[in-house]
Every structure is written in C-alpha cells, then in structure tokens.
Design a protein around this motif. Structure first.
Motif, PDB file in Angstrom:
ATOM      1  N   THR A  21      -4.152  38.510  25.682  1.00  0.00           N
ATOM      2  CA  THR A  21      -2.894  38.789  25.018  1.00  0.00           C
ATOM      3  C   THR A  21      -1.967  39.579  25.925  1.00  0.00           C
ATOM      4  O   THR A  21      -2.409  40.514  26.564  1.00  0.00           O
ATOM      5  N   ALA A  87       2.357  29.073  17.873  1.00  0.00           N
ATOM      6  CA  ALA A  87       3.533  29.860  18.263  1.00  0.00           C
ATOM      7  C   ALA A  87       4.531  29.911  17.104  1.00  0.00           C
ATOM      8  O   ALA A  87       5.067  30.985  16.778  1.00  0.00           O
ATOM      9  N   MET A  90       3.149  32.237  14.308  1.00  0.00           N
ATOM     10  CA  MET A  90       3.278  33.669  14.622  1.00  0.00           C
ATOM     11  C   MET A  90       4.728  34.121  14.442  1.00  0.00           C
ATOM     12  O   MET A  90       4.974  35.193  13.881  1.00  0.00           O
ATOM     13  N   ALA A  91       5.677  33.333  14.926  1.00  0.00           N
ATOM     14  CA  ALA A  91       7.090  33.709  14.801  1.00  0.00           C
ATOM     15  C   ALA A  91       7.524  33.747  13.342  1.00  0.00           C
ATOM     16  O   ALA A  91       8.144  34.720  12.890  1.00  0.00           O
ATOM     17  N   PHE A  96       1.243  38.867  15.563  1.00  0.00           N
ATOM     18  CA  PHE A  96       0.942  38.571  16.949  1.00  0.00           C
ATOM     19  C   PHE A  96      -0.518  38.900  17.218  1.00  0.00           C
ATOM     20  O   PHE A  96      -0.892  40.056  17.349  1.00  0.00           O
ATOM     21  N   ILE A 124      -1.582  34.404  24.936  1.00  0.00           N
ATOM     22  CA  ILE A 124      -0.420  34.508  24.061  1.00  0.00           C
ATOM     23  C   ILE A 124       0.453  35.638  24.596  1.00  0.00           C
ATOM     24  O   ILE A 124      -0.039  36.560  25.263  1.00  0.00           O
ATOM     25  N   ALA A 126       4.510  37.713  23.685  1.00  0.00           N
ATOM     26  CA  ALA A 126       5.658  37.818  22.790  1.00  0.00           C
ATOM     27  C   ALA A 126       6.708  38.730  23.421  1.00  0.00           C
ATOM     28  O   ALA A 126       6.373  39.669  24.130  1.00  0.00           O
ATOM     29  N   SER A 165      11.949  38.055  13.493  1.00  0.00           N
ATOM     30  CA  SER A 165      10.588  38.528  13.759  1.00  0.00           C
ATOM     31  C   SER A 165      10.615  39.753  14.670  1.00  0.00           C
ATOM     32  O   SER A 165      11.639  40.080  15.277  1.00  0.00           O
ATOM     33  N   TYR A 167       9.242  40.330  17.660  1.00  0.00           N
ATOM     34  CA  TYR A 167       9.421  40.108  19.094  1.00  0.00           C
ATOM     35  C   TYR A 167      10.420  39.007  19.445  1.00  0.00           C
ATOM     36  O   TYR A 167      10.776  38.858  20.602  1.00  0.00           O
ATOM     37  N   TYR A 170       7.858  33.864  21.070  1.00  0.00           N
ATOM     38  CA  TYR A 170       6.390  33.785  20.999  1.00  0.00           C
ATOM     39  C   TYR A 170       5.916  32.623  21.864  1.00  0.00           C
ATOM     40  O   TYR A 170       6.462  31.521  21.790  1.00  0.00           O
TER      41      TYR A 170
END
Length: 179
Positions: A21, A87, A90-91, A96, A124, A126, A165, A167, A170
């Motif tokens: 990550t 992706a 997560m967004a 995350f 991954i 972000a 979101s 970040y 993603y």
C-alpha cells in the motif's frame, strides 16, 4: 547497475508477493485533488503499462535489495477488471485498504474474474494525480518496488477519481501469473 526511479520514468512513451500500500505524500494533497486532465482513463492506463515495463526492464533497488531486470508484463482483461472495479469501489465508498469491508482481498477479487493464478501481487495508492507520481511513490516503497519487479506474466490496472472522497485519486495494480 540500478537506475533511479526518476530516470526510468522520464523515458518517452511508445509481479504472490502479496499486497502493498502507498499512502499519499504531503505533495499529493490537497491541490492535486482535481481530476486528471482530459486524458481518458484508457490512455492513462496505457501510459501506466508503458512506464511499468520501462521500470521492469532495468534493475531497481527496492529498499536494501537489488532486484534484477525482469520481462515485461502484458495487460490482462480479467486483471484489469479486478483492478478497475476495486479502484472505483474504494473511491465511491471512500476507503483505502487491500481488503474490502467484507474481508475480500486481492486474491478473492482476481478469482471472481475467472483468472486462475499461481501467484499474485497487488499495489494500491491514493492521492497521486499522475502516473509518474504514483509509480515513483511505489518505487520509493520497498514492498511496492518488489511487487513491481516480481516475476509475473500479467497485470491489470485500475484508476478512479471521486472529488468527494478522502484522497480523490485511487490506483490499483494487480499482477499475476497463471497456473
């Protein structure tokens, strides 16, 4: 001889290691919370493939470990599907992590696509707003770097943006080799 990540990523356009990550650096927030410029996601991911293979073609120092150059990876539709969907998830859901809230991890997501793997690795990230920036972030992290330099045959990429979101941007890379 290893090549600095910055040198490798400035070339012109034309890896089961387990999950790793990357969290955004201070430089990635908040002014970079804008959608990527007019480039389509397809073009972004094509650039990602090119730069990943540029990096893999050269020895890289991953922490204290020198990783030899490895063969190029080819994009795989099933791995692309796993990475793209994750992706976006997560967004959209504003979390995350490698495992989703239900406990499903990268291997589970890859399995759902029908890809039969012998090994896999996932990166991954972000908060990064450009392909070179996210790759430099992964290369600066020993675990991510080892995943990028792993002995994989295929790769899939995912990118998503959600202004609401945490970040904004993603990124997912799913590497694998078939059984």
């Amino acid at each position: 001889m290893s090549v600095s990540p910055a040198t490798a990523l400035t070339s012109p356009e034309p890896a089961h290691a387990g999950p790793t990550t990357t969290y955004p650096s201070e430089a990635a927030l908040p002014e970079d919370r804008q959608p990527l410029p007019r480039m389509t996601v397809g073009k972004i991911l094509k650039r990602m493939l090119h730069l990943v293979n540029v990096v893999r073609a050269l020895p890289q120092k991953c922490g204290k470990r020198l990783m030899p150059a490895v063969p190029a990876v080819k994009r795989n539709k099933r791995l692309n599907k796993a990475a793209r969907k994750y992706a976006k998830k997560m967004a959209r859901k504003d979390w995350f992590a490698h495992d989703d809230p239900k406990g499903n991890g990268p291997g589970d997501r890859i399995d759902k696509t029908g890809y039969r793997w012998s090994r896999w690795g996932e990166n991954i990230a972000a908060g990064y707003d450009e392909v070179p920036r996210v790759l430099l972030g992964w290369l600066a992290s020993p675990g991510h770097c080892r995943t990028l330099m792993g002995s994989y045959k295929h790769v899939g990429f995912g990118y998503a943006y959600d202004a609401d979101s945490t970040y904004g941007h993603y990124w997912v890379q799913d590497f694998a080799s078939p059984k």
